[in-house]
Design a protein around this motif. Sequence first.
Motif, PDB file in Angstrom:
ATOM      1  N   ASN A  26      23.008  78.983 -12.003  1.00 19.26           N
ATOM      2  CA  ASN A  26      21.997  79.939 -13.391  1.00 19.26           C
ATOM      3  C   ASN A  26      21.966  81.158 -13.482  1.00 19.26           C
ATOM      4  OD1 ASN A  26      19.660  77.528 -14.006  1.00 19.26           O
ATOM      5  ND2 ASN A  26      20.182  77.236 -11.537  1.00 19.26           N
ATOM      6  N   LEU A  27      22.849  81.924 -12.597  1.00 18.43           N
ATOM      7  CA  LEU A  27      23.148  82.733 -12.653  1.00 18.43           C
ATOM      8  C   LEU A  27      24.069  82.996 -13.967  1.00 18.43           C
ATOM      9  CD1 LEU A  27      22.628  85.600 -11.182  1.00 18.43           C
ATOM     10  CD2 LEU A  27      25.027  85.553 -10.477  1.00 18.43           C
ATOM     11  N   PHE A  28      24.582  82.476 -14.748  1.00 18.02           N
ATOM     12  CA  PHE A  28      26.228  82.421 -15.038  1.00 18.02           C
ATOM     13  C   PHE A  28      25.433  81.646 -16.121  1.00 18.02           C
ATOM     14  CE2 PHE A  28      28.452  84.289 -11.966  1.00 18.02           C
ATOM     15  CZ  PHE A  28      28.904  85.501 -12.548  1.00 18.02           C
ATOM     16  N   ARG A  29      23.836  80.950 -17.124  1.00 16.18           N
ATOM     17  CA  ARG A  29      23.531  80.399 -17.884  1.00 16.18           C
ATOM     18  C   ARG A  29      23.377  81.223 -19.033  1.00 16.18           C
ATOM     19  NH1 ARG A  29      18.412  76.732 -16.395  1.00 16.18           N
ATOM     20  NH2 ARG A  29      19.637  76.138 -18.333  1.00 16.18           N
ATOM     21  N   HIS A  30      22.571  82.151 -19.129  1.00 15.95           N
ATOM     22  CA  HIS A  30      22.843  82.901 -20.078  1.00 15.95           C
ATOM     23  C   HIS A  30      23.443  83.974 -19.391  1.00 15.95           C
ATOM     24  CE1 HIS A  30      19.839  81.037 -21.819  1.00 15.95           C
ATOM     25  NE2 HIS A  30      19.324  80.139 -20.682  1.00 15.95           N
ATOM     26  N   ARG A  31      24.576  84.887 -19.994  1.00 17.31           N
ATOM     27  CA  ARG A  31      25.353  85.997 -19.360  1.00 17.31           C
ATOM     28  C   ARG A  31      24.919  87.105 -19.946  1.00 17.31           C
ATOM     29  NH1 ARG A  31      31.312  83.794 -19.741  1.00 17.31           N
ATOM     30  NH2 ARG A  31      30.825  81.801 -17.728  1.00 17.31           N
ATOM     31  N   LEU A  32      24.395  87.439 -21.429  1.00 21.18           N
ATOM     32  CA  LEU A  32      23.817  88.129 -21.261  1.00 21.18           C
ATOM     33  C   LEU A  32      22.519  88.590 -20.593  1.00 21.18           C
ATOM     34  CD1 LEU A  32      23.899  90.901 -24.094  1.00 21.18           C
ATOM     35  CD2 LEU A  32      22.855  88.498 -25.135  1.00 21.18           C
ATOM     36  N   ARG A  33      22.035  87.743 -20.268  1.00 19.52           N
ATOM     37  CA  ARG A  33      20.817  87.921 -20.091  1.00 19.52           C
ATOM     38  C   ARG A  33      21.250  88.977 -18.262  1.00 19.52           C
ATOM     39  NH1 ARG A  33      16.682  83.043 -18.446  1.00 19.52           N
ATOM     40  NH2 ARG A  33      16.051  82.986 -20.119  1.00 19.52           N
ATOM     41  N   THR A  34      22.341  87.992 -18.027  1.00 22.35           N
ATOM     42  CA  THR A  34      22.819  88.759 -16.620  1.00 22.35           C
ATOM     43  C   THR A  34      22.931  89.956 -16.565  1.00 22.35           C
ATOM     44  OG1 THR A  34      22.450  86.413 -16.025  1.00 22.35           O
ATOM     45  CG2 THR A  34      23.979  87.523 -14.589  1.00 22.35           C
ATOM     46  N   LEU A  35      23.523  89.947 -17.545  1.00 25.89           N
ATOM     47  CA  LEU A  35      24.076  91.548 -17.542  1.00 25.89           C
ATOM     48  C   LEU A  35      23.062  92.328 -17.971  1.00 25.89           C
ATOM     49  CD1 LEU A  35      26.682  93.143 -17.859  1.00 25.89           C
ATOM     50  CD2 LEU A  35      26.462  92.505 -20.367  1.00 25.89           C
ATOM     51  N   LEU A  36      22.477  91.994 -18.841  1.00 31.76           N
ATOM     52  CA  LEU A  36      20.799  93.223 -18.969  1.00 31.76           C
ATOM     53  C   LEU A  36      20.238  93.673 -17.908  1.00 31.76           C
ATOM     54  CD1 LEU A  36      20.976  92.302 -22.476  1.00 31.76           C
ATOM     55  CD2 LEU A  36      21.818  94.133 -22.320  1.00 31.76           C
ATOM     56  N   THR A  37      20.114  92.358 -17.457  1.00 31.40           N
ATOM     57  CA  THR A  37      19.334  92.355 -15.763  1.00 31.40           C
ATOM     58  C   THR A  37      19.716  93.353 -15.309  1.00 31.40           C
ATOM     59  OG1 THR A  37      18.187  90.302 -16.931  1.00 31.40           O
ATOM     60  CG2 THR A  37      17.752  91.529 -14.217  1.00 31.40           C
ATOM     61  N   ALA A  38      21.304  93.597 -14.660  1.00 31.89           N
ATOM     62  CA  ALA A  38      22.462  93.820 -13.720  1.00 31.89           C
ATOM     63  C   ALA A  38      22.202  95.769 -13.881  1.00 31.89           C
ATOM     64  CB  ALA A  38      23.211  93.629 -13.534  1.00 31.89           C
ATOM     65  N   LEU A  39      22.570  95.429 -15.473  1.00 30.10           N
ATOM     66  CA  LEU A  39      22.572  97.153 -16.180  1.00 30.10           C
ATOM     67  C   LEU A  39      21.068  97.788 -15.686  1.00 30.10           C
ATOM     68  CD1 LEU A  39      24.111  98.766 -16.868  1.00 30.10           C
ATOM     69  CD2 LEU A  39      23.361  97.847 -19.333  1.00 30.10           C
ATOM     70  N   GLY A  40      19.327  97.024 -15.738  1.00 26.45           N
ATOM     71  CA  GLY A  40      18.829  97.737 -15.459  1.00 26.45           C
ATOM     72  C   GLY A  40      18.174  97.683 -14.420  1.00 26.45           C
ATOM     73  N   ILE A  41      18.571  97.310 -13.506  1.00 29.03           N
ATOM     74  CA  ILE A  41      18.501  97.552 -11.285  1.00 29.03           C
ATOM     75  C   ILE A  41      19.662  98.695 -11.886  1.00 29.03           C
ATOM     76  CG2 ILE A  41      19.105  96.319 -10.038  1.00 29.03           C
ATOM     77  CD1 ILE A  41      17.681  93.122 -11.249  1.00 29.03           C
ATOM     78  N   VAL A  42      20.537  98.887 -11.910  1.00 31.45           N
ATOM     79  CA  VAL A  42      21.577  99.517 -11.456  1.00 31.45           C
ATOM     80  C   VAL A  42      21.315 100.995 -11.755  1.00 31.45           C
ATOM     81  CG1 VAL A  42      23.900 100.657 -12.146  1.00 31.45           C
ATOM     82  CG2 VAL A  42      23.343  98.239 -11.386  1.00 31.45           C
TER      83      VAL A  42
END
Length: 287
Positions: A10-26
């Motif tokens: 599920n983490l890589f179902r929406h890669r853009l969302r995952t990337l943006l979420t991770a970036l926001g948290i960082v």
Amino acid sequence: MFVPLLVLRNLFRHRLRTLLTALGIVIAIASFGLLRTVVDAWYAGANASSSARLVTRSSVSLVFPLPLTYASKLRQVDGVESVAAVNWFGGVYVTERNFFPQFAIQAPEYLAMYPELVLSDAERKAFLTDRQGAIAGRKLAQQYGWKVGDTIPIRGTIFPGTWSFRLRGIYDGADRTVDESTFFFHWDFLNESVRKAYPRRGEQAGLFVVKIRDPDRAAGISQAIDAQFANSLAETMTETEKAFQLSFVSMTEAILVAIQAVSYVVILIIMAVMANTMAMTARERYA
């Protein structure tokens, strides 16, 4: 193994969302760390202070100096071990952007009070025996590329003219809380020069650092010092070194409160981002 595999898929179902979420948290975590570092740096001087040191200054303002004759009277107060006169210099190195703390100190007494300023024996001796000598913190020396033996010209603002100092030592802090961005030189050198140009400004100190034998008696000794100079032309205010440092922090208390509030808002943002991502993922699974 099923749950971790499900999470990974599920983490890589929406890669853009995952990337943006991770970036926001960082970014949020980095912002929180930076803000807390700023707050900690503001309190660094107070946290590194010693309970065995007091500061005696004018009761009106730091702007008003005290007579040097106060030093001998301070030494006579019961419980006082040693006294050192200190003057804020407030000069500029090359340009106004190059501003850093500069203090004229009675070097032998002052260095004995501050064992956290670590100098080699050779550098200490060279500084103490050179009237025009100076020492600088490791961080400050690295910032401007100074080496032992260099001549450091500083343009005075409170004390006009260009003053030249010979760098005789670079001190390290005994631990990471010690400030390594300060410049020290001899009070005698400053006093001698000022007395020639401005006789009325000579034989004065901005403040006195007082070392006491028993930190538990700090309050009583402070009161005894101030009582000695009560009703004089230059009354004093004596407080612990920590209280003295915190008095500067209190001037910018509103800024500190705002920074602390923002740091907690950042935590809420992190939680909101994670909750929103989890909710979106769950909604998609049920859809």
